[in-house]
Design an enzyme around this catalytic site. Structure first.
Site, PDB file in Angstrom:
ATOM      1  N   GLU A 170     -21.797   0.858  11.287  1.00 52.92           N
ATOM      2  CA  GLU A 170     -21.067   1.295   9.891  1.00 52.92           C
ATOM      3  C   GLU A 170     -19.602   1.604  10.090  1.00 52.92           C
ATOM      4  OE1 GLU A 170     -23.037   3.496   6.801  1.00 52.92           O
ATOM      5  OE2 GLU A 170     -21.497   4.147   5.965  1.00 52.92           O
ATOM      6  N   GLU A 175     -13.940   7.484   2.212  1.00 52.29           N
ATOM      7  CA  GLU A 175     -14.879   7.967   1.397  1.00 52.29           C
ATOM      8  C   GLU A 175     -13.962   9.489   0.655  1.00 52.29           C
ATOM      9  OE1 GLU A 175     -19.165   7.530   2.451  1.00 52.29           O
ATOM     10  OE2 GLU A 175     -18.243   8.201   4.131  1.00 52.29           O
TER      11      GLU A 175
END
Length: 423
Positions: A170, A175
């Protein structure tokens, strides 16, 4: 710093979301979003492999040929939202943006892991539609704000259905958790370094600015054995296999893209009395580009004093010095930056002599062999970095004189390490 979130994907389908009928509910009421800025020009030799500018009528769903919409809840992180289908929580605004809206509502008696769902939102991915291996992956976005609000732009290995997470890998490009309005995070997750053990760093805006106040561009430059993160062109982190402590690097294969806006969860915490809803993630564009330049083509690389990176004597023999010289347009100064991480001239590769990693190791021309000594990352900050050494291409002694040898050196941001690549 490590990104302390847990797996977000275990209970949400990643590769086979049913196409549901679009719902008619429009965007949340509020001030109109700012006018879309024109796209920046793309370098001539860079091929755009994926682009969504989100042009279309207000209320339209995202392009189903590029995105699929996931539905359901997510117990893995204890998130609170239910992801809906169609255009209810993800729609174009008619001004060149995709708007993902998180609301405090439950119009269809959605059920979540904790009971009757309290929030709705949206999550889109390109699985089954687009994947990429290497290149620049970027999005220009204006993120939401508030306690418990968790926007993200990220990628998952396309083999997740076969190997599972975190073996799939990932790459979190951006974020943000609402209690950190000035900070975003970029993180890698893989086998042995997932969840709270992910490897990453944060980037904080200066002067107490909040990311929710304006659009910002979030990017990764991804090449074999190196991933570099930047915000608005400022590099804040670079990761290579050397950062994994002997654990497996799983980032040399196809990945797909994900955009989502979560509400609550272990990392951001749940909304509280200070959280204002609805909140919106505005996405101006998502673009992926790579480089298709071939050996023998390309253009100049200029550095300190406006001098060009040059193959001494235009000699293509193995071991020929790479130097600075007055720009003259010859083949000895035409460099191709390839999607495979190489930089080439005269049919051979820019090489760190003997695969060295020490400050002062000279660079040379050498037959291309796929070794780490011939891998280079070219991030937006204008460094040219050898990931194996984690050092920058450097003009010896900070000199711009003709014949100055090029070497690798600890990255300092000095003028001797800044390069303009013309493609």
């Amino acid at each position: 710093m490590d990104s302390p979130h847990l797996s977000r994907r275990l209970l949400v389908s990643l590769v086979s979301v049913l196409a549901l009928a679009s719902l008619s509910t429009g965007l949340a009421q509020g001030a109109p979003p700012p006018v879309k800025e024109p796209a920046a020009p793309t370098a001539a030799a860079a091929a755009v492999t994926f682009s969504d500018e989100f042009d279309g009528p207000a209320g339209a769903a995202a392009d189903g040929g590029k995105w699929q919409t996931e539905t359901g809840d997510n117990v893995a992180n204890h998130e609170r939202q239910f992801y809906t289908a169609g255009n209810r929580n993800a729609a174009l605004d008619g001004q060149g943006h995709l708007v993902i809206t998180a609301r405090r509502e439950n119009p269809s008696n959605y059920q979540c892991w904790y009971g009757r769902c309290e929030y709705t939102s949206a999550r889109l991915n390109t699985a089954g539609r687009f994947t990429t291996t290497y290149g620049r992956v970027e999005a220009r976005m204006k993120i939401p704000r508030g306690q418990g609000i968790w926007p993200a732009f990220w990628m998952l290995g396309n083999d997740i259905g076969q190997v599972g997470w975190p073996n799939s890998g990932e790459i979190d490009i951006m974020e943000n958790v609402g209690f950190e309005p000035s900070t975003v995070h970029g993180t890698l997750h893989g086998p042995g370094y997932s969840g709270s053990g992910g490897i990453g760093a944060g980037y904080t805006l200066p002067g107490g600015q909040a990311f929710a106040d304006a659009f910002h561009t979030f990017s990764v430059d991804w090449s074999p054995n190196a991933i570099t993160w930047s915000v608005d062109g400022t590099v804040y982190q670079r990761r290579t296999p050397a950062d994994l402590g002997g654990r497996q690097w799983v980032f040399d294969k196809p990945f797909f893209l994900i955009l989502n806006l979560a509400v609550g969860g272990y990392w951001p915490g749940d909304p509280d009395g200070s959280t204002v809803l609805p909140q919106q993630l505005l996405v101006d564009y998502v673009r992926v580009s790579t480089d298709t330049a071939q050996p023998g083509g390309g253009g100049p690389i200029t550095g300190i004093g406006g001098k060009c990176v040059d193959v001494a004597g235009a000699d293509s023999a193995n071991g020929t010095a790479v130097q600075l010289y007055d720009c003259n347009g010859t083949a000895a100064q035409k460099w191709s930056v390839g999607g495979d991480g190489t930089i080439r001239a005269l049919g051979k590769c820019l090489d760190v002599a003997s695969g060295g990693t020490a400050d002062g190791t000279r660079t040379q021309l050498w037959e291309c062999n796929g070794s780490a000594a011939q891998q280079w990352a070219v991030p937006a900050a204008r460094d040219i970095v050898n990931p194996q050494a984690d050092k920058c291409l450097d003009a010896t002694g900070g000199s711009s004189a003709n014949g100055t040898r090029l070497q690798i050196w600890t990255c300092t941001g000095a003028a001797a390490q800044k390069w303009t690549v013309t493609r």
